[in-house]
Design a protein around this motif. Structure first.
Motif, mmCIF file in Angstrom:
data_model
loop_
_atom_site.group_PDB
_atom_site.id
_atom_site.type_symbol
_atom_site.label_atom_id
_atom_site.label_comp_id
_atom_site.label_asym_id
_atom_site.label_seq_id
_atom_site.Cartn_x
_atom_site.Cartn_y
_atom_site.Cartn_z
ATOM 1 N N GLU A 110 0.830 -1.200 0.000
ATOM 2 C CA GLU A 110 0.000 0.000 0.000
ATOM 3 C C GLU A 110 0.869 1.255 0.000
ATOM 4 O O GLU A 110 0.511 2.265 -0.627
ATOM 5 C CB GLU A 110 -0.936 -0.003 1.213
ATOM 6 N N LEU A 111 1.976 1.220 0.704
ATOM 7 C CA LEU A 111 2.902 2.348 0.722
ATOM 8 C C LEU A 111 3.424 2.621 -0.683
ATOM 9 O O LEU A 111 3.454 3.774 -1.133
ATOM 10 C CB LEU A 111 4.059 2.053 1.681
ATOM 11 N N ARG A 112 3.831 1.576 -1.379
ATOM 12 C CA ARG A 112 4.363 1.737 -2.735
ATOM 13 C C ARG A 112 3.283 2.295 -3.665
ATOM 14 O O ARG A 112 3.550 3.214 -4.462
ATOM 15 C CB ARG A 112 4.889 0.401 -3.240
ATOM 16 N N ALA A 113 2.060 1.759 -3.547
ATOM 17 C CA ALA A 113 0.970 2.229 -4.405
ATOM 18 C C ALA A 113 0.614 3.679 -4.099
ATOM 19 O O ALA A 113 0.363 4.483 -5.009
ATOM 20 C CB ALA A 113 -0.250 1.327 -4.225
ATOM 21 N N ALA A 114 0.599 4.043 -2.818
ATOM 22 C CA ALA A 114 0.271 5.418 -2.439
ATOM 23 C C ALA A 114 1.310 6.389 -2.965
ATOM 24 O O ALA A 114 0.986 7.485 -3.440
ATOM 25 C CB ALA A 114 0.148 5.529 -0.919
#
Length: 385
Positions: free
Chosen positions: A164-168
């Motif tokens: 989720e961090l990478r996608a955000a």
């Protein structure tokens, strides 16, 4: 610099509602005012003696503002720091470009807090895929925030996993960000201080804040809003942050109160703040008069709160309570309530999320103020608090 007495002209970069309230305070004290803002219908520009309609980096516009004003401040933190530095070559400027630049970058801001001995939430700078891989597991779940230009909940996303961090980070445009660990919050609060060129410093009482959807909704200021020890800690931390910047002007620092009773600093704003608007009616010296005094080099006196106060933020959503229809809120019903003080900012159109005004409620007791504020909220369609 020598004190600028009433009759001088004070300038402000930015024509929003904070500039408008600065202009009103300055004019009440006998000053002339000049505003630089590109919008011909800016709230502050429409009430100022002079309105320079130019971009914030326009050389001619900056020269015109310097020609009108004998000292210059800012009403929003994202004014280019370079413009403040340029103005400072010709006129006294408060706050200075360095303080503005630090407040514009979350990474620099957090580094300054740490230098001042003020605790902030655990964090990591995210500027690359490698930073995402290196970020500690203990920072998740967390909040990813853009390092620059984020405000009112914009430019941030909650993330629970590294994926989720990478996608955000991708969704935020792969720009420089800060990942902050999510902490168990009990409340939020803020402190407004004013510091003069001579180092003198005064502050407003600690303000307890309620945010909804990332935007300030309610501010309460009274003896019961925060424990005395926490209030003393917040004031001391804010003063240390201002002192560390050799700050001149009005500064607001926001804090998170944690469930274990401790405080961590969130962010600072190098200007008056939405949470300090109550001071116009609830204190004998408002945050905007303090801004005038620091800019003009006048003596600072410790503000005295003379009434419990609750402030309600008035967003454009109130005009659209019925789907497909724009309706004027029931101002007459609100103003029929004792101790209500309505401020509308002169914006020509309402839209959801836009700050259109605020309502401050004062009275002889906290019980009376809270009862009136809840009545006003019901009248306007604001959720109770």
């Amino acid at each position: 610099m020598k004190s600028l007495l009433p009759g001088a002209t004070l300038g402000v970069m930015g024509g929003g509602q904070l500039g408008r309230m600065f202009v009103h305070a300055a004019q009440r004290m006998g000053y002339f005012t000049a505003v630089l803002d590109p919008d011909e219908n800016s709230p502050a520009g429409r009430v100022s003696h002079h309105h320079v309609r130019a971009d914030y980096l326009d050389e001619l516009g900056l020269a015109q503002l310097s020609g009108h004003a004998e000292a210059i401040t800012t009403e929003f933190e994202n004014v280019p720091a370079g413009a403040m530095a340029r103005l400072a070559e010709h006129r006294p400027v408060a706050p200075g470009a360095k303080a503005v630049a630090i407040a514009q970058d979350r990474t620099e801001e957090k580094a300054h807090f740490t230098r001042c001995g003020v605790r902030c939430a655990p964090y990591a700078a995210i500027t690359s895929e490698e930073d995402i891989a290196r970020a500690g597991d203990d920072l998740l779940p967390g909040i990813l925030k853009t390092s620059r230009l984020g405000y009112d909940g914009k430019g941030q996303a909650r993330v629970a996993t590294r994926a989720e961090l990478r996608a955000a980070w991708q969704n935020l445009g792969r720009t420089d960000c800060v990942l902050e660990k999510m902490l168990p919050l009990a409340f939020e609060c803020s402190v407004v201080v004013a510091r003069g060129r001579d180092g003198a410093m005064v502050h407003l009482p600690v303000q307890r804040n309620l945010h909804r959807n990332g935007i300030l909704a309610v501010t309460e200021v009274h003896e019961q809003c925060i424990a005395p020890a926490q209030a003393q800690q917040a004031v001391a931390a804010t003063r240390a942050i201002a002192q560390g910047l050799d700050y001149v002007g009005v500064l607001c620092v926001e804090f998170f109160g944690l469930e274990d009773g401790s405080l961590v600093v969130n962010e600072m704003a190098p200007r008056p703040h939405n949470s300090g608007h109550w001071s116009i009616e609830g204190a004998d010296v408002s945050q905007f008069e303090l801004q005038v005094r620091t800019l003009a080099g006048l003596p600072l006196v410790q503000p005295r709160q003379h009434s419990p106060a609750i402030m309600l933020n008035l967003l454009g959503d109130l005009w659209f309570r019925e789907a497909g229809r724009e309706l004027t809120p029931d101002w007459a019903g609100v103003l029929a309530l004792p101790g209500t003080h309505l401020h509308l900012y002169g914006k020509l159109s309402a839209r959801p999320g836009r700050k259109m005004g605020h309502l401050t409620v004062t009275g002889p007791s906290l019980e009376a103020v809270r009862a009136t504020a809840l009545q006003a909220a019901q009248c306007l369609g604001i959720d109770p608090f």
